[in-house]
Design a protein around this motif. Structure first.
Motif, PDB file in Angstrom:
ATOM      1  N   THR A 259     -16.924  -9.071   7.640  1.00  0.00           N
ATOM      2  CA  THR A 259     -16.727  -8.389   8.920  1.00  0.00           C
ATOM      3  C   THR A 259     -15.280  -7.922   9.045  1.00  0.00           C
ATOM      4  O   THR A 259     -14.762  -7.768  10.143  1.00  0.00           O
ATOM      5  CB  THR A 259     -17.090  -9.308  10.096  1.00  0.00           C
ATOM      6  N   THR A 260     -14.649  -7.697   7.908  1.00  0.00           N
ATOM      7  CA  THR A 260     -13.303  -7.132   7.885  1.00  0.00           C
ATOM      8  C   THR A 260     -13.108  -6.433   6.547  1.00  0.00           C
ATOM      9  O   THR A 260     -13.680  -6.840   5.531  1.00  0.00           O
ATOM     10  CB  THR A 260     -12.234  -8.217   8.099  1.00  0.00           C
ATOM     11  N   ALA A 261     -12.331  -5.360   6.547  1.00  0.00           N
ATOM     12  CA  ALA A 261     -12.047  -4.631   5.309  1.00  0.00           C
ATOM     13  C   ALA A 261     -10.717  -3.925   5.458  1.00  0.00           C
ATOM     14  O   ALA A 261     -10.325  -3.526   6.566  1.00  0.00           O
ATOM     15  CB  ALA A 261     -13.149  -3.620   4.997  1.00  0.00           C
ATOM     16  N   THR A 262     -10.001  -3.756   4.358  1.00  0.00           N
ATOM     17  CA  THR A 262      -8.717  -3.061   4.360  1.00  0.00           C
ATOM     18  C   THR A 262      -8.840  -1.782   3.551  1.00  0.00           C
ATOM     19  O   THR A 262      -9.281  -1.803   2.401  1.00  0.00           O
ATOM     20  CB  THR A 262      -7.614  -3.951   3.769  1.00  0.00           C
ATOM     21  N   ILE A 263      -8.481  -0.668   4.169  1.00  0.00           N
ATOM     22  CA  ILE A 263      -8.557   0.650   3.538  1.00  0.00           C
ATOM     23  C   ILE A 263      -7.138   1.143   3.305  1.00  0.00           C
ATOM     24  O   ILE A 263      -6.273   1.033   4.178  1.00  0.00           O
ATOM     25  CB  ILE A 263      -9.312   1.652   4.434  1.00  0.00           C
ATOM     26  N   GLY A 264      -6.866   1.693   2.113  1.00  0.00           N
ATOM     27  CA  GLY A 264      -5.532   2.168   1.784  1.00  0.00           C
ATOM     28  C   GLY A 264      -5.505   3.647   1.466  1.00  0.00           C
ATOM     29  O   GLY A 264      -6.485   4.372   1.653  1.00  0.00           O
ATOM     30  N   GLU A 265      -4.340   4.118   0.989  1.00  0.00           N
ATOM     31  CA  GLU A 265      -4.113   5.518   0.629  1.00  0.00           C
ATOM     32  C   GLU A 265      -4.333   6.436   1.821  1.00  0.00           C
ATOM     33  O   GLU A 265      -4.948   7.496   1.714  1.00  0.00           O
ATOM     34  CB  GLU A 265      -4.984   5.941  -0.557  1.00  0.00           C
ATOM     35  N   LEU A 266      -3.800   6.020   2.984  1.00  0.00           N
ATOM     36  CA  LEU A 266      -3.857   6.856   4.183  1.00  0.00           C
ATOM     37  C   LEU A 266      -2.514   7.546   4.377  1.00  0.00           C
ATOM     38  O   LEU A 266      -1.458   6.949   4.154  1.00  0.00           O
ATOM     39  CB  LEU A 266      -4.186   6.001   5.411  1.00  0.00           C
ATOM     40  N   LEU A 267      -2.551   8.786   4.800  1.00  0.00           N
ATOM     41  CA  LEU A 267      -1.326   9.543   5.012  1.00  0.00           C
ATOM     42  C   LEU A 267      -0.643   9.083   6.290  1.00  0.00           C
ATOM     43  O   LEU A 267      -1.291   8.720   7.269  1.00  0.00           O
ATOM     44  CB  LEU A 267      -1.639  11.036   5.096  1.00  0.00           C
ATOM     45  N   LEU A 268       0.696   9.099   6.268  1.00  0.00           N
ATOM     46  CA  LEU A 268       1.444   8.739   7.466  1.00  0.00           C
ATOM     47  C   LEU A 268       1.376   9.857   8.497  1.00  0.00           C
ATOM     48  O   LEU A 268       1.122  11.025   8.173  1.00  0.00           O
ATOM     49  CB  LEU A 268       2.898   8.453   7.103  1.00  0.00           C
ATOM     50  N   ASP A 269       1.585   9.460   9.773  1.00  0.00           N
ATOM     51  CA  ASP A 269       1.606  10.410  10.889  1.00  0.00           C
ATOM     52  C   ASP A 269       0.335  11.249  10.933  1.00  0.00           C
ATOM     53  O   ASP A 269       0.366  12.477  11.126  1.00  0.00           O
ATOM     54  CB  ASP A 269       2.843  11.314  10.803  1.00  0.00           C
ATOM     55  N   THR A 270      -0.791  10.572  10.723  1.00  0.00           N
ATOM     56  CA  THR A 270      -2.096  11.237  10.710  1.00  0.00           C
ATOM     57  C   THR A 270      -3.064  10.467  11.588  1.00  0.00           C
ATOM     58  O   THR A 270      -3.028   9.240  11.637  1.00  0.00           O
ATOM     59  CB  THR A 270      -2.654  11.316   9.277  1.00  0.00           C
TER      60      THR A 270
END
Length: 703
Positions: free
Chosen positions: A450-461
């Motif tokens: 019931t938890t997950a971490t997502i990466g490779e997200l752009l800043l200020d988006t």
């Protein structure tokens, strides 16, 4: 088969994982198994007889045990057969190579179990006999035997009183109320119309042997023992105990554990023995061979079972359990292990909660008890089965939150959490810049987490995220069913780096001020901050190291400053420095503050809702007032006893207000009052006192 959960490296971590399953096959997740601790003598034993002699060769005594429960290089524990008595009376005996012999019953057994009722006397107890049998095998002559009750360690004495019917069938007992009593139990011989009665001064006569027994032997000539629980006998009253059997050969005895110096009065008894209970200051760790036990629920063949059932079973003598739940029926070959999914330890627990089973599925389950010597499966090895309820779509549920993590190499990551959904076989998560996630590959299977971490997200988006619970069942040909969190409503979040909080851009401050900023997980070695007067986005003075997310800087000169904070080589606010101005400190001697009312010397002032007021003064950020009563004869109110001058906590802030009301004043009383203004700042206040520091006085109305 376990399926790869993510096709993209964007899924960085799955937190709080239990089990992860493919959409085509699933095993249940299990809740909090607990590892069992070994049994200790002090934790298991009740009444015990013991001796400490010369060292013992364990090989000499090993053969006398009926069953060896535990053995290592220095200790043997096993059951010892007592002649004439049923196996129920067989005690456990611990023998150590350094000369200890303990014969004991468990702490759930009454002390009355040790009474040798068949011999119809109190010459020896059954535990004493057991110690002597072992000592004899070890060629130890006339061992000195003591007693102790591990289950009642505060008990100092054990009184044994017995009556043999042919010698006169009754005795009286008086328990002094100044003693502390820990256990009252009994033993009896002859099950042929047995009668062991308690008569409280003729008030109530009860045949307790038929109501309170823990054990009753078979046939006419069996033995009985039990506790006094629902039937008790109290203190400070003379009580008569009578013994009778159908053949007039009954034998009954009491065992009373107590402490205290007051005598227990006994009259007309046939036998009596008082034994001191002495702590051996000894303990040992062992485990017991498991005894037969049974599963208690769900019953075999149960149907319409929910997806989170509780498996339960009765207790075995070895409190160390493992269970198995499987979708495959057990093998008919007794030599093979029927558990294909693996045995799960639950320690000493006799129940376990399952979760996340599948609808319309038959499960097979078994539990076993084991120690270092042996194991036994419940119900003589017979497995139970149950079938879960008809399928429905996953229950509604909600998203909880998302937590931004510190960017790395200009890319951010976020951890998302949500409530569990009953009936979900697994969850799928999507994060996108739109509220759609049309492409199937954007949905990531995260199993039952019931938890997950997502990466490779752009800043200020700005991003949007959603999670859906998935299941399927045979009655609908295993078509996938989806339930979206929050009835399909998406949740958004913005990515950014950590930020400075104070002072903000272009804020104006006095000479002393706090600097504050957000925490960041990359600050593993603390923070560094810089303050200088060059507008070049660089630190022209040394960076100063701190461990917290704030620091107070004092006595800055008037002027314009620029500041920044960093964690490692990552600067706050994407590297943007903030500017602020420091003003020169005001000269308090040139700023005036005046009180207005009540005027100095005012009389007949009201006792409640009396208004104190003063004029506004320039640059004040806060006003505070203080007042106190004085004796009419006191001509020096500003003294060491003055609660305003010498006790800061008595000043009351009213913010920017220039008046306040006070209440609950005393009649015919003179009060002094003062007001002050802060022309500095909250961290470094600079006080101006009204009327050049002079207190004003007023007197309240007379009685």
């Amino acid at each position: 088969m376990i399926k790869k959960l993510f096709s993209s490296t964007a899924i960085l971590a799955i937190i709080a994982a239990s089990f992860l399953f493919a959409s085509t096959a699933q095993q249940p997740a299990f809740i909090n198994p607990v590892q069992a601790a070994s049994t200790t003598l002090s934790g298991y034993a009740g009444i015990a007889a013991y001796t400490h002699t010369t060292p013992i060769d364990l090989e000499m005594v090993k053969s006398i045990f009926q069953v060896i429960e535990y053995m290592d290089n220095s200790t043997i524990i096993g059951t010892l057969d007592l002649p004439i008595y049923e196996s129920e009376y067989d005690p456990l005996v611990l023998v150590s190579s350094d000369g200890w012999i303990f014969a004991f019953y468990s702490n759930s057994d009454p002390a009355g179990k040790l009474l040798d009722v068949i011999s119809k006397n109190l010459d020896e107890t059954l535990l004493e006999k057991a110690v002597k049998i072992v000592a004899g095998a070890a060629e130890i002559v006339n061992p000195m035997i003591d007693y102790y009750d591990f289950g009642n360690p505060a008990a100092a004495k054990m009184l044994l009183v017995a009556e043999y019917e042919p010698d006169g069938n009754a005795f009286t007992l008086f328990l002094d109320g100044n003693n502390d009593y820990y256990e009252k139990s009994y033993g009896f011989y002859r099950t042929y119309y047995p009668s062991f009665t308690l008569d409280n001064e003729g008030i109530d006569q009860v045949n307790f042997v038929l109501e309170n027994q823990d054990y009753i032997g078979e046939g006419y000539y069996g033995t009985i023992y039990g506790h006094f629980e629902t039937i008790d006998f109290g203190t400070e009253i003379e009580q008569t105990f009578a013994v009778q059997a159908g053949d007039h050969l009954g034998f009954g005895a009491l065992a009373i554990l107590y402490s205290g110096d007051a005598p227990v009065m006994v009259a007309d008894k046939d036998f009596i023995k008082e034994i001191s209970l002495i702590d051996p200051v000894f303990d040992s760790t062992f485990d017991l061979i498991p005894s037969a036990f049974n599963k208690t629920g769900p019953f075999d063949g149960a149907a319409d079972i929910g997806l989170s059932p509780t498996l339960s079973w009765s207790a075995s003598s070895a409190p160390n359990y493992e269970y198995c739940i499987d979708e495959s029926p057990p093998d008919v070959d007794p030599a093979t292990d029927d558990c294909e999914t693996g045995w799960i330890s639950v320690g000493s627990n006799t129940a376990v909660d399952l979760s996340n089973l599948m609808y319309e599925t038959t499960y097979y389950w078994q539990v076993r008890s084991l120690n270092s010597y042996d194991l036994i499966e419940a119900d003589s090895g017979n497995w139970y089965s149950f079938t879960t309820a008809d399928g429905v779509v996953p229950f509604t549920f909600s998203k909880l939150s998302e937590t931004l993590k510190e960017p790395t190499d200009s890319l951010s990551k976020v951890t998302m959490t949500w409530e569990p959904s009953y009936g979900a076989y697994y969850y799928e998560v999507c994060v996108d810049t739109t509220e759609e996630c049309i492409a199937p590959e954007l949905w990531h299977n995260v199993g039952l987490n019931t938890t997950a971490t997502i990466g490779e997200l752009l800043l200020d988006t700005t991003y949007f995220w959603q999670v859906r619970a998935v299941n399927y069942y045979p009655s609908t040909e295993n078509i996938l069913n989806y339930t979206y969190a929050d009835a399909g409503e998406w949740q958004s979040f913005d990515t950014r780096s950590f930020r400075k909080l104070r002072p903000l851009q272009d804020e104006v401050y006095n000479l002393t001020l706090p600097f504050k900023w957000e925490s960041t997980p990359i600050a593993t070695d603390g923070y560094e901050y810089c303050i200088d007067q060059s507008d070049d986005d660089e630190c022209d003075t040394p960076w100063k190291k701190v461990s917290d997310t704030s620091v107070v800087v004092k006595r800055l000169d008037a002027g314009t400053y620029y500041w920044q904070v960093r964690a490692g080589n990552k600067e706050a606010d994407e590297g943007i420095w903030f500017a602020f101005d420091v003003l020169a400190k005001k000269d308090a001697s040139k700023i005036n503050l005046f009180k207005v009312s009540p005027i100095d010397g005012a009389v007949d002032q009201v006792l409640n809702e009396l208004q104190l007021s003063w004029k506004t003064t320039k640059s004040a950020i806060d006003y505070q007032y203080c007042f106190f009563p004085v004796d009419d004869t006191d001509t020096t109110p500003i003294s060491e006893e003055d609660t305003c001058t010498y006790y800061e906590e008595n000043w009351v802030s009213v913010g920017n207000n220039t008046s306040t009301t006070i209440n609950s004043l005393d009649t015919t009383t003179t009060y002094y009052w003062q007001v002050r203004a802060n022309i500095g700042n909250n961290e470094d206040p600079d006080w101006v006192y009204a009327d050049k520091g002079d207190f004003w006085a007023f007197t309240t109305v007379p009685e």
